[in-house]
Write a protein that holds these residues in place. Structure first.
Motif, PDB file in Angstrom:
ATOM      1  N   ALA A  15      22.452 -26.640  23.481  1.00  0.00           N
ATOM      2  CA  ALA A  15      22.319 -25.459  24.593  1.00  0.00           C
ATOM      3  C   ALA A  15      23.524 -25.440  25.251  1.00  0.00           C
ATOM      4  O   ALA A  15      24.075 -24.472  25.708  1.00  0.00           O
ATOM      5  CB  ALA A  15      20.734 -24.992  25.305  1.00  0.00           C
ATOM      6  N   PHE A  16      23.731 -26.899  26.082  1.00  0.00           N
ATOM      7  CA  PHE A  16      25.276 -27.056  27.110  1.00  0.00           C
ATOM      8  C   PHE A  16      26.228 -26.437  25.609  1.00  0.00           C
ATOM      9  O   PHE A  16      27.506 -26.253  26.020  1.00  0.00           O
ATOM     10  CB  PHE A  16      24.638 -28.245  27.674  1.00  0.00           C
ATOM     11  N   ASP A  18      26.156 -25.629  23.246  1.00  0.00           N
ATOM     12  CA  ASP A  18      27.198 -23.666  22.281  1.00  0.00           C
ATOM     13  C   ASP A  18      27.122 -22.626  23.667  1.00  0.00           C
ATOM     14  O   ASP A  18      28.118 -21.900  23.062  1.00  0.00           O
ATOM     15  CB  ASP A  18      25.450 -23.686  21.843  1.00  0.00           C
ATOM     16  N   ASN A  19      27.027 -22.686  24.738  1.00  0.00           N
ATOM     17  CA  ASN A  19      27.441 -22.246  25.648  1.00  0.00           C
ATOM     18  C   ASN A  19      28.065 -22.686  27.328  1.00  0.00           C
ATOM     19  O   ASN A  19      28.217 -22.470  28.133  1.00  0.00           O
ATOM     20  CB  ASN A  19      25.635 -21.147  25.966  1.00  0.00           C
ATOM     21  N   ASP A  20      29.124 -23.005  26.623  1.00  0.00           N
ATOM     22  CA  ASP A  20      29.938 -24.030  27.650  1.00  0.00           C
ATOM     23  C   ASP A  20      30.709 -22.814  28.184  1.00  0.00           C
ATOM     24  O   ASP A  20      30.951 -21.760  27.972  1.00  0.00           O
ATOM     25  CB  ASP A  20      31.363 -24.797  27.013  1.00  0.00           C
ATOM     26  N   ILE A  21      30.869 -23.266  30.122  1.00  0.00           N
ATOM     27  CA  ILE A  21      31.437 -22.491  30.872  1.00  0.00           C
ATOM     28  C   ILE A  21      33.426 -23.155  30.463  1.00  0.00           C
ATOM     29  O   ILE A  21      33.852 -23.722  30.826  1.00  0.00           O
ATOM     30  CB  ILE A  21      31.771 -22.342  32.105  1.00  0.00           C
ATOM     31  N   HIS A 121      31.372 -22.740  14.090  1.00  0.00           N
ATOM     32  CA  HIS A 121      30.733 -22.594  15.464  1.00  0.00           C
ATOM     33  C   HIS A 121      29.124 -23.808  14.481  1.00  0.00           C
ATOM     34  O   HIS A 121      28.918 -24.316  15.621  1.00  0.00           O
ATOM     35  CB  HIS A 121      29.544 -21.459  15.376  1.00  0.00           C
ATOM     36  N   TYR A 145      36.208 -28.600  27.647  1.00  0.00           N
ATOM     37  CA  TYR A 145      35.360 -27.127  26.988  1.00  0.00           C
ATOM     38  C   TYR A 145      35.544 -26.924  25.584  1.00  0.00           C
ATOM     39  O   TYR A 145      36.740 -27.072  25.139  1.00  0.00           O
ATOM     40  CB  TYR A 145      36.182 -25.887  27.922  1.00  0.00           C
ATOM     41  N   ARG A 150      33.248 -17.603  16.702  1.00  0.00           N
ATOM     42  CA  ARG A 150      31.875 -17.086  17.055  1.00  0.00           C
ATOM     43  C   ARG A 150      31.746 -16.005  15.499  1.00  0.00           C
ATOM     44  O   ARG A 150      32.727 -15.612  14.791  1.00  0.00           O
ATOM     45  CB  ARG A 150      31.708 -16.401  17.743  1.00  0.00           C
ATOM     46  N   GLN A 193      28.435 -32.673  31.415  1.00  0.00           N
ATOM     47  CA  GLN A 193      27.966 -30.723  30.767  1.00  0.00           C
ATOM     48  C   GLN A 193      28.338 -31.321  32.993  1.00  0.00           C
ATOM     49  O   GLN A 193      28.897 -30.343  33.841  1.00  0.00           O
ATOM     50  CB  GLN A 193      27.133 -30.649  30.985  1.00  0.00           C
ATOM     51  N   GLU A 197      30.834 -29.410  35.926  1.00  0.00           N
ATOM     52  CA  GLU A 197      30.814 -27.945  36.126  1.00  0.00           C
ATOM     53  C   GLU A 197      30.830 -28.228  37.432  1.00  0.00           C
ATOM     54  O   GLU A 197      31.414 -27.310  38.545  1.00  0.00           O
ATOM     55  CB  GLU A 197      29.297 -27.696  35.612  1.00  0.00           C
TER      56      GLU A 197
END
Length: 199
Positions: A15-16, A18-21, A121, A145, A150, A193, A197
């Protein structure tokens, strides 16, 4: 009432990753492979001022596996407006682990502190864990990062595989290469992660 299920470290790490900032960085790392499907993401990131350099990483030419050579991908990036002087070619690597080693070596030489990784992906998890392992092993404070490509679809035959099947193969490889010590663990990815952050 049923029992509450606790998320595994693997599920959290996925989850982290796949949805990095994504934050402004020094270089975009474009991994060779998947035909011409990855370079538009690198161009998009460059045009969004995420980073001022692009590194095309890989020295393989294997059309049956989707590995198109740098010489064929470069014109598309130039046509999209990326200046030649900001595009680097790391041409020594022949697999993901070698890509990580060579790119991190280049980053240390150039004092790049923030990198944005571009993979497809289905490949992103193994690629990210591989690069993270090299960063952790050398004790460097590089911030990595993850910006996967996608909208690629899952069930169409690409000529070099169906992504749904490739995804399953990727997780088999994660287990295999983890046993060889080539990947960061899911726990390390979660801890990284959190550290990242809070910078």
């Amino acid at each position: 009432m049923g029992e509450f299920l606790v998320m595994t470290e693997r599920e959290k790490a996925i989850a982290f990753i796949d949805n990095d900032i994504i934050k402004p960085s020094d270089a975009i790392i474009l991994l060779e492979g998947d035909g011409l499907n990855r370079y538009p993401k690198a161009v998009e990131l460059y045009n969004s001022n995420i980073a001022s350099n692009i590194v095309f990483s890989g020295g393989i030419t294997d059309y049956t596996y989707g590995s198109f050579p740098f010489s064929e991908v470069l014109p598309y990036m130039l046509e999209a407006g990326v200046p030649a002087q900001v595009i680097f070619h790391e041409d020594k690597s022949l697999n993901t682990r070698e890509q990580a080693i060579e790119v991190i070596k280049l980053s240390v030489e150039k004092n790049w502190k923030r990198l944005v990784l571009v993979a497809s992906h289905e490949h992103q998890y193994r690629a990210y864990l591989t690069f993270l392992k090299v960063i952790l092993d050398i004790g460097n404070d590089i911030i990595l990062y993850n910006a996967p490509v996608r909208n690629l679809g899952w069930f169409k035959d690409l000529g070099w595989g169906i992504r749904c099947e490739r995804l399953e193969q990727e997780f088999i490889r994660i287990e295999k290469y983890s046993q060889l010590g080539h990947l960061a663990t899911y726990k390390e990815a979660i801890e990284y992660q959190q550290w990242k952050e809070l910078q």
